[in-house]
Each structure stands twice: as structure tokens, then as C-alpha cells.
Enzyme design. Structure first.
Site, short mmCIF file in Angstrom:
data_model
loop_
_atom_site.label_atom_id
_atom_site.label_comp_id
_atom_site.label_asym_id
_atom_site.label_seq_id
_atom_site.Cartn_x
_atom_site.Cartn_y
_atom_site.Cartn_z
N SER A 18 7.60 -11.90 -0.19
CA SER A 18 9.13 -11.81 -0.35
C SER A 18 9.19 -12.63 -1.62
O SER A 18 10.11 -13.63 -1.60
CB SER A 18 9.92 -12.27 0.81
OG SER A 18 11.56 -12.08 0.56
N CYS A 62 12.18 -2.39 -4.75
CA CYS A 62 12.03 -3.61 -4.35
C CYS A 62 13.09 -3.86 -3.20
O CYS A 62 14.02 -3.83 -3.24
CB CYS A 62 12.20 -4.61 -5.73
SG CYS A 62 12.00 -6.25 -5.15
N LYS A 69 5.36 -7.42 -15.35
CA LYS A 69 6.16 -7.84 -14.12
C LYS A 69 7.41 -6.97 -14.15
O LYS A 69 7.90 -6.75 -15.32
CB LYS A 69 6.32 -9.22 -14.05
CG LYS A 69 6.86 -9.75 -13.03
CD LYS A 69 6.09 -10.23 -12.04
CE LYS A 69 6.61 -10.90 -10.74
NZ LYS A 69 5.92 -10.83 -9.67
N ASN A 88 5.70 0.84 -3.27
CA ASN A 88 5.75 -0.45 -3.25
C ASN A 88 5.24 -1.12 -1.90
O ASN A 88 4.73 -0.28 -1.17
CB ASN A 88 7.29 -1.10 -3.57
CG ASN A 88 7.27 -2.40 -3.91
OD1 ASN A 88 6.37 -3.24 -3.98
ND2 ASN A 88 8.58 -2.86 -4.17
#
Length: 376
Positions: free
Chosen positions: A77, A143, A46, A213
């Protein structure tokens, strides 16, 4: 003999060219060990922050049915929920992954550049103390889910500055660990040009690129409740899975044509089947990640996808992925698939376009607008 799925990412040998993306089901040692026990070629953590954080309010991750053989869609989100870098380089995690025999890639996503620099130092120390336990680092510059934080790789001045500070870290440089970076999707040639120019300046240090992403600044609405389907940020989040597939293919092809050949490309986005993986490799990827399918099916998806890819390669007569990697052909009327006749469209028959296609186009438009509005 079955085709070989072996590949290398940044010089790290992988027995299989498919592995997990950093995302759901990659946050705990149990999840990581499950990936390692599957046919996945590597194990990716992660994305870690300097300190543990719980992420955005729930619900923050939802499935969006797409139908047919297309990868299911998702919107999230999450806000980087994770256990903090010290957990992902702890003895328990390092030993748990090492026991599976798979190379371990550590993903970092600091909330500020100083956090990334600090985490790189800690990773270098952990690698020195535990030889062979960490194979590479993936630095997430993509991100979009942290309120008030710009997406680094969409702000090229910031991207160049961050990479300079990161690459100036002498301790990490001395560790010899390969560094990769994860990007957000781009939508226009000048953006690919600028990103590639920045990365190519550091070709001696940046060894691989993970192409995308989620597609940011999207919203999915439930008609019955007349509300968004996730809670954070007014319902806005990043879509992935089936929505991302055509964009993912373009990211790989566009970046492969611009990046130095020494920089590997890992494709990600919409991988549900072996055919999806095949197409990303054909476009130029040396390896492929899966996130949404892994979330929905668990680590067993890597066994299935790998077998499907192997079967497809055998059918086409390919012995290994180098036989077709980066060999995408231009369209030709002489090379048209047998079943690809110019049939009337759904709208011409009186029907509407499939909702999944409409949603995909809306997602692409929203992402393009988001990119234009990014702080400079």
C-alpha cells in the site's frame, strides 16, 4: 540461431518482449538506468503524480513467500511515492535512459483528472524539446492505494469521463506519443465487456492496455505478532506476484478476445520465469512486465527471464513470439500433458491445500467483493 524476442508495443519496437512494471525500483534515474542496461526491452518510470510525494507510512511493501517455482508474493500500500512528473521528464532522467538505448515509457497517475491533463501537457513539451527521448505514455487508471480515492477503471462512468478529458488534450494529441492505459483486474464477463467497450471507442488514440495492477483490498496477518504486516490503511493493500498469475493470464485472454486488434496488450502479474512470460504471450500479450521479481532480484532478472523464454521457445521450435502469441488452445483430453494424470488431491491424501493456493483464492474473493462495493 536463437529465437527472436523482438516485439512492438503501440508501434514502438522492443528488442525484448519483457520489461519492468511501474513499481519498486523504478523511481530513480539509477534504477531506470539499471533496467536499461539489462536485457529489458524498455524502461518504464514510476507512476508520477503532479507533485512529489512521499507515499504511505512504512512498512508499506512486504514479501510473502510462496515456495517452489512460483513467483514470490507481495503486498503493498505504497500510496504512489514518487519524485513528481518534472523529475521523470527532466534532462537527467531522459539522458540517463537514452544512454542505455532502450525506449522510455512514462507512467502517469494523477490524483485528479486535471493533474493527468497537466502532466500530459508537460510530457508533450518534454518530448518536443528532446526528440526521441520519450517513446510512449502509460496512464495508470488502477491505483487502489490512495485513501478516499476510488479506482477509476472500476467505476466505468468515471473511466469514460476521465478518458474523454485526457484524449481532448490537443497538445498531447499533437505530440504523436502513443497512449496506453493500465487497468485493475476484473472478475466477471460484464466488467470486461464494459471496459473493452469504453476503450474500443478510442481505438484510434489508445494504442495499448496494461492488463492489471495489484489485487486490491487484501490483508496479510502475522500470527506471532497478531497484526497486519504493513502499516497503511489498517494493513489493507494490494497483493501481487505469485498470487496474481492465474488472474493475470485471464485478464490477457479475456481482454484480447474483446479489444480491437489494433490495441496491443501488455501482460503483467506473477512473472518469475521464462515460462510465466511464455504463458502470458500465449494468452495474447505482445509484451510482459515484471514487478515483484524485479523488486526482489533487481534488473538482472530480465536477463534470466529472457534467456529462459528464449530456451523454451527453442525447445518448442518457435523462431519468434508471433509463432505462438494469442494461440492458446482449449483443453482437450487428447492434448493432456504427459505428467498431468488425474492424481488424488492433497486433501484426498489427508493433507491440506497449500497455503499459497488458499491465500490466492482468498485474495480473489476479496478483490471481487471490493469491486462490487466500488462507488458507482
Amino acid at each position: 540461431m536463437a529465437p527472436s524476442l523482438r516485439t512492438e508495443v503501440a508501434g514502438v519496437p522492443l528488442e525484448c518482449c519483457i520489461y519492468n512494471a511501474s513499481g519498486p525500483k523504478s523511481g530513480h534515474v539509477t534504477d531506470l538506468a539499471n533496467v536499461g542496461k539489462s536485457r529489458s526491452g524498455a524502461v518504464l518510470s514510476k507512476s508520477a503524480t503532479l507533485e512529489k510525494q512521499s507515499g504511505n507510512p512504512l512498512p508499506r511493501l512486504k514479501k510473502i513467500p510462496m515456495g517452489g517455482s512460483v513467483c514470490e508474493g507481495s503486498i503493498n500500500s505504497e500510496g504512489l511515492p514518487n519524485s513528481g512528473i518534472d523529475y521523470y521528464i527532466s534532462a537527467a532522467v531522459l539522458e540517463g535512459v537514452k544512454a542505455t538505448g532502450k525506449p522510455y515509457f512514462v507512467s502517469l497517475s494523477g490524483l485528479k483528472v486535471a493533474d493527468n491533463v497537466e502532466m500530459l501537457g508537460r510530457v508533450a513539451e518534454a518530448a518536443a524539446a528532446n526528440p526521441g527521448s520519450i517513446a510512449a505514455v502509460e496512464l495508470n487508471l488502477a491505483c487502489p492505494n490512495i485513501p478516499g480515492k476510488p479506482t477509476i477503471c472500476l467505476d466505468f462512468e468515471q473511466m469514460a469521463s476521465v478518458l474523454k478529458e485526457v484524449l481532448d488534450h490537443k497538445g498531447f494529441a499533437a505530440s504523436g506519443l502513443p497512449l496506453g492505459i493500465k487497468l485493475a483486474p476484473y472478475y466477471d464477463a460484464p466488467f470486461f465487456d464494459q471496459a473493452a467497450a469504453i476503450i474500443n471507442k478510442h481505438k484510434d488514440r489508445i494504442k495499448y492496455v496494461v492488463t492489471m495492477n495489484t489485487i486490491g483490498n487484501c490483508i496479510v496477518i502475522d500470527t506471532e505478532t497478531e497484526s497486519a504486516i504493513i502499516a497503511p490503511k489498517g494493513g489493507f493493500g494490494g497483493v501481487a506476484g505469485g498470487f496474481a498469475k492465474p488472474i493475470a493470464l485471464a485478464q490477457v485472454a479475456q481482454l484480447r478476445s474483446r479489444l480491437d486488434p489494433s490495441i496491443d496488450i501488455v501482460g503483467v502479474g506473477g512473472v518469475k520465469t521464462g515460462e510465466d512470460a511464455f504463458q502470458l504471450i500465449l494468452a495474447g500479450a505482445c509484451a510482459v512486465q515484471s514487478a515483484t521479481t524485479h523488486w526482489l532480484e533487481g534488473a538482472a532478472c530480465f536477463d534470466r527471464i529472457s534467456q529462459e523464454l528464449s530456451d523454451l521457445m527453442a525447445k518448442k521450435g518457435y523462431a519468434n513470439i508471433k509463432d505462438f502469441q494469442g494461440k492458446l488452445k482449449p483443453y482437450s483430453r487428447d492434448n493432456k500433458p504427459k505428467d498431468a494424470e488425474d492424481a488424488p488431491s492433497a486433501s484426498a491424501k489427508g493433507g491440506g491445500a497449500p497455503w499459497a493456493l488458499v491465500a490466492m483464492l482468498v485474495a480473489m474473493l476479496a478483490a471481487a467483493v471490493s469491486m462490487i462495493l466500488q462507488p458507482k
